[in-house]
Motif scaffolding. Sequence first.
Motif, PDB file in Angstrom:
ATOM      1  N   ILE A  19       0.826  -1.204   0.000  1.00  0.00           N
ATOM      2  CA  ILE A  19       0.000   0.000   0.000  1.00  0.00           C
ATOM      3  C   ILE A  19       0.858   1.251   0.000  1.00  0.00           C
ATOM      4  CG2 ILE A  19      -1.659   1.329   1.377  1.00  0.00           C
ATOM      5  CD1 ILE A  19      -2.849  -1.374   2.288  1.00  0.00           C
ATOM      6  N   THR A 142      -2.787   4.896   8.183  1.00  0.00           N
ATOM      7  CA  THR A 142      -3.293   3.586   7.776  1.00  0.00           C
ATOM      8  C   THR A 142      -3.659   2.774   9.005  1.00  0.00           C
ATOM      9  OG1 THR A 142      -2.001   3.544   5.732  1.00  0.00           O
ATOM     10  CG2 THR A 142      -2.811   1.436   6.552  1.00  0.00           C
ATOM     11  N   ILE A 185      -7.484   5.622   6.816  1.00  0.00           N
ATOM     12  CA  ILE A 185      -8.111   4.609   5.984  1.00  0.00           C
ATOM     13  C   ILE A 185      -8.022   3.284   6.731  1.00  0.00           C
ATOM     14  CG2 ILE A 185      -7.738   5.740   3.767  1.00  0.00           C
ATOM     15  CD1 ILE A 185      -5.329   3.830   3.341  1.00  0.00           C
ATOM     16  N   PRO A 187      -8.121  -0.358   5.651  1.00  0.00           N
ATOM     17  CA  PRO A 187      -8.187  -1.341   4.573  1.00  0.00           C
ATOM     18  C   PRO A 187      -8.769  -2.669   5.034  1.00  0.00           C
ATOM     19  CG  PRO A 187      -6.036  -0.268   4.635  1.00  0.00           C
ATOM     20  CD  PRO A 187      -6.752   0.090   5.911  1.00  0.00           C
ATOM     21  N   THR A 190      -6.328  -6.834   1.333  1.00  0.00           N
ATOM     22  CA  THR A 190      -5.755  -6.160   0.163  1.00  0.00           C
ATOM     23  C   THR A 190      -4.647  -7.009  -0.440  1.00  0.00           C
ATOM     24  OG1 THR A 190      -6.287  -4.008   1.148  1.00  0.00           O
ATOM     25  CG2 THR A 190      -4.649  -4.030  -0.624  1.00  0.00           C
ATOM     26  N   GLN A 224      -6.535   1.387  -2.154  1.00  0.00           N
ATOM     27  CA  GLN A 224      -6.251   1.999  -0.853  1.00  0.00           C
ATOM     28  C   GLN A 224      -5.531   3.329  -1.045  1.00  0.00           C
ATOM     29  OE1 GLN A 224      -7.639   0.654   1.641  1.00  0.00           O
ATOM     30  NE2 GLN A 224      -8.076  -1.397   0.846  1.00  0.00           N
ATOM     31  N   VAL A 246     -12.147   0.997   3.728  1.00  0.00           N
ATOM     32  CA  VAL A 246     -11.950   0.744   2.305  1.00  0.00           C
ATOM     33  C   VAL A 246     -11.867  -0.778   2.179  1.00  0.00           C
ATOM     34  CG1 VAL A 246     -10.594   1.331   0.255  1.00  0.00           C
ATOM     35  CG2 VAL A 246     -10.642   2.896   2.210  1.00  0.00           C
ATOM     36  N   ASP A 247     -13.031  -1.398   2.219  1.00  0.00           N
ATOM     37  CA  ASP A 247     -13.091  -2.852   2.502  1.00  0.00           C
ATOM     38  C   ASP A 247     -14.092  -3.618   1.647  1.00  0.00           C
ATOM     39  OD1 ASP A 247     -15.439  -1.874   3.546  1.00  0.00           O
ATOM     40  OD2 ASP A 247     -15.245  -2.879   5.478  1.00  0.00           O
TER      41      ASP A 247
END
Length: 253
Positions: A19, A142, A185, A187, A190, A224, A246-247
């Motif tokens: 990321i 993050t 964010i 995640p 990912t 992401q 963001v999933d």
Amino acid sequence: MGKLMQDKVGIVTAAGNGIGRASALAFAEEGAKLVVSDINEEDGMETVRQIEANGGDAIFVYCNVAEEQQVIDLVKRTVSHYGRLDWAHNNAGIGAPTKPIAETETADWDRCVQITQTSLYFSLKHQIPAMLESGGGAIVNTASTSGLLGSENLATYSAAKWAVNGLTKSVALEYGKQGIRVNSICPGMTLTASVEAWSKEVPEQAKYVENDIPLGRMARPEEQAQAAVFLCSDKASYITGVNLAVDGGQTAK
């Protein structure tokens, strides 16, 4: 139409792969000038090479974000090279062994907290004064969906990521009136290099995970990264204190 981050100066930590690299490339594509930071010089320099190959402007600075003096030096180097600091994507963090809490090792807890949580404290502590001198800025941290929900057998990791989200909200409240926005964010699963390797090793488990995601697939690192760029851009000028999942819809269940 101008680029979202044209000539704005920032830092991406843990930008040597995954990321972090995707984020650095995305910010550069939107016109940002940036410092690529990582503990792996070879990986970090490769990120810089890719940015420069696309016409971007970046330098590499080695930084172990778990060491406060190195974070101080990272911010100073950014300001001395580019003259200001407008944004940061604090992406560094690590996982922890998957075990019930009674079976965990204290050393694993300490390491995860130091690299994921305490490092963020160092980053925020020293980035914010530089941003104030630049007239304001935006920060994205993050976290993880494990920082929004309980995660069975991941108490160490989950606790550290909840701390990331808590720091994000608290610092957003402290500095909003001074022109600094702070968001995170979160995640979901990912497709970083390690997740891709895991998916190949246990394809049935990977398929089960994908089927559990409402969008039916895992995220790409670039997805992401785009969320991080948006939150740092003026397009998100009225967004602060948000822990953005963001999933693929997983935490909506």
